[in-house]
Design a protein around this motif. Sequence first.
Motif, PDB file in Angstrom:
ATOM      1  N   TYR A   1     -19.163  78.767  26.940  1.00  0.00           N
ATOM      2  CA  TYR A   1     -20.099  77.795  26.375  1.00  0.00           C
ATOM      3  C   TYR A   1     -19.456  76.460  26.021  1.00  0.00           C
ATOM      4  CZ  TYR A   1     -18.411  79.090  21.689  1.00  0.00           C
ATOM      5  OH  TYR A   1     -17.625  79.316  20.585  1.00  0.00           O
TER       6      TYR A   1
ATOM      7  N   SER B   1     -22.142  71.269  31.023  1.00  0.00           N
ATOM      8  CA  SER B   1     -22.749  72.560  31.327  1.00  0.00           C
ATOM      9  C   SER B   1     -23.786  72.392  32.431  1.00  0.00           C
ATOM     10  CB  SER B   1     -23.424  73.112  30.066  1.00  0.00           C
ATOM     11  OG  SER B   1     -24.130  74.286  30.364  1.00  0.00           O
TER      12      SER B   1
ATOM     13  N   SER C   1     -24.482  79.953  35.407  1.00  0.00           N
ATOM     14  CA  SER C   1     -23.991  78.783  34.671  1.00  0.00           C
ATOM     15  C   SER C   1     -22.535  78.508  35.008  1.00  0.00           C
ATOM     16  CB  SER C   1     -24.139  79.001  33.160  1.00  0.00           C
ATOM     17  OG  SER C   1     -23.281  80.029  32.728  1.00  0.00           O
TER      18      SER C   1
ATOM     19  N   TYR D   1     -19.273  75.282  33.936  1.00  0.00           N
ATOM     20  CA  TYR D   1     -18.876  74.014  33.323  1.00  0.00           C
ATOM     21  C   TYR D   1     -18.093  73.264  34.362  1.00  0.00           C
ATOM     22  CZ  TYR D   1     -20.403  74.416  28.541  1.00  0.00           C
ATOM     23  OH  TYR D   1     -21.188  74.466  27.415  1.00  0.00           O
TER      24      TYR D   1
ATOM     25  N   TYR E   1     -17.368  84.972  18.824  1.00  0.00           N
ATOM     26  CA  TYR E   1     -16.993  83.786  19.592  1.00  0.00           C
ATOM     27  C   TYR E   1     -15.478  83.683  19.647  1.00  0.00           C
ATOM     28  CZ  TYR E   1     -21.868  82.528  18.923  1.00  0.00           C
ATOM     29  OH  TYR E   1     -23.235  82.530  18.924  1.00  0.00           O
TER      30      TYR E   1
END
Length: 180
Positions: free
Chosen positions: A90, A106, A135, A137, A170
Motif C-alpha cells: 500500500y 498506486s 494493483s 505501485y 501493517y
Amino acid sequence: MEVNASMVEINVLAVIDTEYVKKNYPNPSQDASNPTGIDHASEYLLVTGARGDVSGQGTADLSFRANVGDLVAFTGTSIYANSDDAVIVYGITYQTGDRVFNQFVSNLEVRTGAVMPNPDVNNGIPPLNQEITFSNYSSTVKQAGSEHFIVSFALYTLDSSGENQTLYGYYCWDPAITVS
C-alpha cells in the motif's frame, strides 16, 4: 548487443514469507501510517523486463539496469499467492540515497475476464472468467544511482471460519535498488 533506448516496463514482484513475518513480528502495528519494520529475511524480489543482467534476483535487494524514463512497477503477494495469508502493498516511499525514482503511484487494473481455476473440474481447466482487481505501485526512473526506500504492506490472515481474511497488521521493509 545494442540496447533499445525506448522506454521499457520493468516489473518487480515481492513475495512475502508471511509465516516468517508472523513468527518473528507477532505484534504488528494496527496503524497503516506507522507500519512495523521487518528484516530482509522474509522478502523475495523477482524482476522481469530489466535491461541486461540482474543481481540479487530472489533476495530482498535487487540490482538491475534501467534507463531514465523506464517504468518500474512493484506488486506483492504472500507465499500462499494470497489464498491463505494475503499481502497488499500500500505504499512505497523514498528513504535515503540517490533519488532514483520519481514518486510512486498506486495503480488499480480491473480485468473483467481474468481466469480462475474452475472448481467444478478436477484440474481446474477449462478456467472460469471473472472480474478481478489487480494493483501495483509504479514510478519512472529519474536518474541512475542507488536508492533505499520503504515498502509498506498489509498482512491479512484467515479467520477461524477459514473463509474470511482479516487484518493481522501493517509492516514495512527497506529494500535498496541500484539502477545503473
